[in-house]
Design a protein around this motif. Structure first.
Motif, PDB file in Angstrom:
ATOM      1  N   VAL A 117       0.955  -1.177  -0.042  1.00  7.63           N
ATOM      2  CA  VAL A 117       0.018  -0.016   0.094  1.00  7.63           C
ATOM      3  C   VAL A 117       0.883   1.221  -0.122  1.00  7.63           C
ATOM      4  O   VAL A 117       1.912   1.096   0.722  1.00  7.63           O
ATOM      5  CB  VAL A 117      -0.991  -0.017   1.192  1.00  7.63           C
ATOM      6  CG1 VAL A 117      -1.856   1.323   1.414  1.00  7.63           C
ATOM      7  CG2 VAL A 117      -1.967  -1.233   1.023  1.00  7.63           C
ATOM      8  N   ASN A 118       0.679   2.199  -0.968  1.00  9.18           N
ATOM      9  CA  ASN A 118       1.500   3.395  -1.012  1.00  9.18           C
ATOM     10  C   ASN A 118       2.431   3.473  -1.770  1.00  9.18           C
ATOM     11  O   ASN A 118       3.309   4.291  -1.997  1.00  9.18           O
ATOM     12  CB  ASN A 118       1.555   4.230   0.277  1.00  9.18           C
ATOM     13  CG  ASN A 118       0.182   4.701   1.049  1.00  9.18           C
ATOM     14  OD1 ASN A 118      -0.698   4.697   0.273  1.00  9.18           O
ATOM     15  ND2 ASN A 118       0.389   5.317   2.367  1.00  9.18           N
ATOM     16  N   LEU A 144       1.279   8.414  -8.249  1.00  7.45           N
ATOM     17  CA  LEU A 144       0.216   7.855  -7.775  1.00  7.45           C
ATOM     18  C   LEU A 144       0.586   6.517  -6.911  1.00  7.45           C
ATOM     19  O   LEU A 144       1.189   5.512  -7.612  1.00  7.45           O
ATOM     20  CB  LEU A 144      -0.842   7.674  -9.068  1.00  7.45           C
ATOM     21  CG  LEU A 144      -1.347   8.545  -9.901  1.00  7.45           C
ATOM     22  CD1 LEU A 144      -2.252   8.121 -10.859  1.00  7.45           C
ATOM     23  CD2 LEU A 144      -1.818   9.745  -9.191  1.00  7.45           C
ATOM     24  N   PRO A 145       0.077   6.704  -5.561  1.00  6.41           N
ATOM     25  CA  PRO A 145       0.380   5.331  -4.847  1.00  6.41           C
ATOM     26  C   PRO A 145      -0.547   4.370  -5.163  1.00  6.41           C
ATOM     27  O   PRO A 145      -1.640   4.618  -5.389  1.00  6.41           O
ATOM     28  CB  PRO A 145       0.098   6.087  -3.395  1.00  6.41           C
ATOM     29  CG  PRO A 145      -0.658   7.244  -3.594  1.00  6.41           C
ATOM     30  CD  PRO A 145      -0.466   7.608  -4.915  1.00  6.41           C
ATOM     31  N   SER A 146      -0.213   3.122  -4.625  1.00  4.34           N
ATOM     32  CA  SER A 146      -0.959   1.935  -4.643  1.00  4.34           C
ATOM     33  C   SER A 146      -2.161   2.047  -3.771  1.00  4.34           C
ATOM     34  O   SER A 146      -1.522   2.242  -2.496  1.00  4.34           O
ATOM     35  CB  SER A 146      -0.240   0.706  -4.990  1.00  4.34           C
ATOM     36  OG  SER A 146      -1.152  -0.335  -4.824  1.00  4.34           O
ATOM     37  N   PRO A 147      -3.287   1.777  -4.078  1.00  2.45           N
ATOM     38  CA  PRO A 147      -4.412   1.664  -2.970  1.00  2.45           C
ATOM     39  C   PRO A 147      -4.226   0.354  -2.264  1.00  2.45           C
ATOM     40  O   PRO A 147      -4.735   0.132  -1.124  1.00  2.45           O
ATOM     41  CB  PRO A 147      -5.719   1.877  -3.675  1.00  2.45           C
ATOM     42  CG  PRO A 147      -5.193   2.187  -5.155  1.00  2.45           C
ATOM     43  CD  PRO A 147      -3.845   1.783  -5.138  1.00  2.45           C
TER      44      PRO A 147
END
Lengths: 369, 463
Positions: free
Chosen positions: B31-32, B47-50
């Motif tokens: 995450v992130n 863009l970070p990963s959800p």
């Protein structure tokens, strides 16, 4: 404590209150001292670390499309936590829109902070119960509201009582850019004229979106206070000890009926103005890096580690708590309830007239059908 | 299995360009972790990963510009089994059941999809559509031709009344001050700014080819390739703009030049004498003062060099007085203020006026009136150690005199058996004149007279 006239006329080069250097070394100041213990400082460190985590998570949530906007507080944790920890429960705190750490210290659930930025709610926290007022997105307008709140405290007889428990004060947060607004200057005039029990807490983070402080003021901001007839103090805004010491003193003046104070917390916005802003367009990387070395959290951590007040185990526990908070924020954010039309019938009036309440009931029944 | 849709990283953006992927299919992400970088019209954004999991599909490629809300990456989080063939790379339209439910219906201002779903259905397949402004649509349903509300017993319907002028019109505001320019920020795309930062390019010197002259990444790259990335561009304005204009105008006049070497030893002695005198005690006395005085005297004999051409009447104007311009180098550029009626001043008066003029010019306080009405100019390149030069006319004047440096040079004196070479204070004087108004003889005789006075100032009694 400090003589008012002295503060107002002090040499700007000397008049910079710092009690903890960026290297984490405590230093003496002639007029101000941090009254708390190392345990208090460890609690302040926890507040700062957790509020930074709230901020980091919220910024990431915006990038994932879960929030419409977010104004990051990165770098301003000490200014916010130090000043908030100086408040008594009876004091009123009036924020701008970046005071996420003040909100944390006042017990606002971080998810309540996210709701307006997700567009699922207007500001939902109870500003009467928490004495943490609504976020104000109009620059500087909250300084007038706060001055009114302080004048109300005065009218309620909450100032200058012999029993300190009876006394209360108001703190209002604004930025360097807001000082150029008419509202802020009017608030200064009113507060001075009526000797209102208010602390004007300016977080000078050096940038009003893309306008540097040099364009806002020809003199250090805290010196403006002198022109309005109350003291101004400049404090190292990345030093939580100094911020808390100065704010405690200013709040005490206010509660005692000695009138307003302007505090200029000299800090730096490490991130963007909001997630819609790209600060690399207007400021140099070197400048940001120079401020990174003055980080408020690392200096306090260094001091507490050296003093033996905290250790790796303590920090590990804080990291676990921090991760849990992050997970709660991530999961809580996407589960925030969608707004309903029927909610709005209860929001326009303090006491909803019967006719409107009936309409609300009809709408609610329709939604539930 | 979850699909990440392109969020709106700013406020109200409609599309973004995929700049670079930071992950590849098969990568494990937390995450992130940063998945990719995109560029919008506002900024470069990571863009970070959800979710945590494994990247199973990248649905868009670098360089593609896609609408907000399009699916961009699929991540296997081990929790949401994928059912059916819903992830078609070519047709991002269909909704996967695993896509968060909020994507299916109109949202508030949260991240993705809001604009397109609230405003208008967008064609999903590659077409670009100009964004429709909802306010405009709503607005058109109202008319302001007539008041919306009016009393029912109104005697006659309200008619539209056109505005009519009343009283005198406002005075003409005149021409804006040409020196006044609003500082214009450099317009450059975020990508161009980053590239410029990386290669140390100077955006000020790069011409933008994007819309409204926005500097694009390609522009920066091209400038770097051409070796001009570190150029600077300075707006031509103020004094430098004036110099540009007047020197361009000067070139329209046919000009001729003449020059002469002169022995200024006697002038130098005179300067020393003057410096010792009490009335000159607080003044800076230099040979230029004597040259100025000599020029004024010689011009009385040669008025053609103190004349101008009036184009409106096609007449030559022989000026009654000498408004003596002195070309001055100032930090802001070349300015030529003039001393009005210099011919009427004594040597002391002329010295005083010149001293004041130098100070005002250096401080940039020259008034517009001091810059207009000049009839003759002296330029002193000697102060830069230069022997001489061929000046060109200050437009509107018929002659300009140039004074070179005054140095010790070998000079032949005496005649016959007495003839010998001695070191003397020597300079080169040159004059440029408007050959339409001044002929070669007049120009030469004027220069000769100036040289005569400077060689033996006592001879000024002849003038």
């Amino acid at each position: 404590m400090k003589d008012v006239e002295d503060v107002a006329t002090a040499d700007p080069a000397l008049d910079f209150v710092q009690l903890l250097t960026p290297d984490g070394v405590r230093v003496q100041h002639d007029d101000f001292d941090y009254a708390g213990t190392d345990a208090d400082l460890a609690a302040a460190l926890r507040d700062m670390v957790l509020s930074r985590r709230i901020d980091t998570e919220a910024t990431a949530l915006q990038r994932k499309g879960e929030l419409g906007l977010w104004p990051p507080l990165l770098g301003q944790e000490a200014a916010q936590v130090g000043s908030a920890r100086a408040l008594k429960p009876s004091d009123e705190a009036v924020p701008s829109y970046r005071e996420h750490a003040v909100a944390w210290c006042r017990g606002i659930d971080p998810l309540e902070l996210l709701a307006p930025f997700r567009g699922t709610d207007m500001i939902g926290w109870d500003s009467v119960a928490t004495r943490f007022h609504l976020y104000s997105f109009v620059i500087g307008s909250q300084t007038l509201h706060a001055t009114g709140i302080a004048m109300a405290q005065q009218l309620d007889g909450r100032v200058g009582n012999e029993d300190p428990e009876q006394n209360a004060a108001t703190i209002v947060y604004f930025g360097d850019g807001a000082t150029s607004q008419g509202d802020v200057n009017e608030a200064f005039v009113f507060a001075a004229s009526f000797n209102a029990p208010i602390v004007f807490f300016c977080q000078n983070n050096q940038w009003a979106i893309s306008e540097p402080i040099a364009l806002q003021s020809r003199i250090p901001l805290y010196r403006r206070a002198r022109g309005y007839g109350f003291p101004g103090v400049r404090v190292d805004g990345n030093d939580v000890l100094a911020v808390q010491a100065v704010t405690t003193w200013a709040l005490e003046r206010a509660r005692n009926g000695e009138g307003p104070t302007l505090i200029e917390a000299h800090t730096y916005r490490m991130g963007a103005h909001t997630t819609s802003d790209d600060p690399t367009k207007y400021r140099s990387r070197a400048e940001t890096e120079a401020w990174r070395a003055k980080d408020p959290i690392s200096r306090l951590r260094t001091y507490l580690m050296n003093a033996g007040a905290i250790d790796q185990v303590w920090l590990g526990a804080l990291e676990v708590e921090s991760v849990a908070l992050a997970v709660r924020i991530r999961e809580g954010c996407i589960s925030l309830p969608e707004p309903r039309l029927s909610d709005w019938f209860d929001r326009a009036y303090a006491q909803t007239p019967a006719a409107i309440r009936r309409q609300g009931d009809v709408q609610r029944a329709r939604e539930e059908a | 299995m979850r699909t990440f849709n392109l969020p709106d990283p700013g406020e109200g953006l409609v599309e973004a360009e995929i700049v670079s992927w930071r992950v590849a299919v098969g990568d494990t992400v937390a995450v992130n972790d940063i998945l990719l970088e995109i560029e919008t019209s506002k900024s470069l954004v990571e863009l970070p990963s959800p979710w945590a999991g494994r990247v199973t599909q990248l649905l868009v490629s670098e360089g593609q510009v896609i609408p907000i809300g399009s699916p961009i990456v699929v991540i296997d989080d081990g929790e949401h089994p994928i059912t059916g063939n819903v992830l078609d790379v070519d047709a991002p339209g269909p909704k996967s059941p695993e896509t968060p439910a909020e994507d299916a219906e109109p949202q508030l201002l949260v991240g993705y999809g809001a604009k397109e779903s609230v405003i208008t259905p967008r064609p999903r397949r590659g077409a670009t559509v100009a964004p429709i402004i909802p306010a405009a649509e709503v607005h058109e349903t109202y008319t302001t031709e007539q008041p919306v509300s009016r009393p029912v017993d109104e005697p006659k319907p309200t008619a539209r009344v056109d505005a009519e002028p009343s009283g005198d019109g406002l005075p003409d505001p005149g021409e804006p001050d040409s020196d006044f320019t609003v500082p214009r920020p450099i317009l450059a795309s975020p990508g161009a700014r980053r590239l410029a930062r990386e290669i140390g390019a100077n955006l000020e010197g790069i011409r933008g080819t994007g819309p409204n002259g926005v500097i694009t990444e390609d522009d920066v790259q091209r400038a770097a390739d051409e070796g001009t990335a570190r150029d600077r561009r300075v707006r031509l304005k103020g004094v430098r703009r004036q110099m540009f204009n007047s020197m361009t105008a000067s070139r329209a006049v046919p000009q001729a030049s003449a020059w002469v070497e002169a022995d200024l030893s006697a002038t130098m002695t005179l300067v020393d004498t003057l410096r010792a005198r009490r009335e000159f005690a607080n003044l800076r006395v230099s040979p230029l003062m004597i040259v100025a005085k000599a020029a004024c005297l010689a011009l009385q004999k040669h008025p053609q060099l103190n004349s101008s051409w009036d184009a409106t009447t096609d007449e030559v104007v022989l000026h009654g007085d000498v408004n003596l311009g002195i070309a001055a180098a100032t930090p802001r550029g070349l300015v030529v203020p003039n001393i009005k009626r210099a011919n009427t001043l004594t040597l002391h008066g002329l010295t005083t006026a010149l001293n004041e003029m130098v100070v005002t010019a250096r401080e940039g306080r020259v008034r517009p009136i001091d810059m207009t009405g000049g009839t003759f100019t002296i330029t002193n390149v000697g102060v830069f150690g230069i022997d001489s030069g061929v000046p060109i006319l200050n437009p509107g004047e018929s002659a300009i005199l140039c004074l070179g440096t005054i140095t010790r040079r070998p000079w032949v004196v005496g005649t016959g058996a007495d003839e010998r070479i001695v070191p003397r204070w020597v300079t080169t004087l040159s004059v440029t004149f408007d050959h339409r108004l001044v002929d070669g003889e007049q120009g030469s005789r004027f220069l000769g007279d100036v040289a005569t006075i400077l060689a033996d100032p006592a001879l000024s009694l002849l003038f």
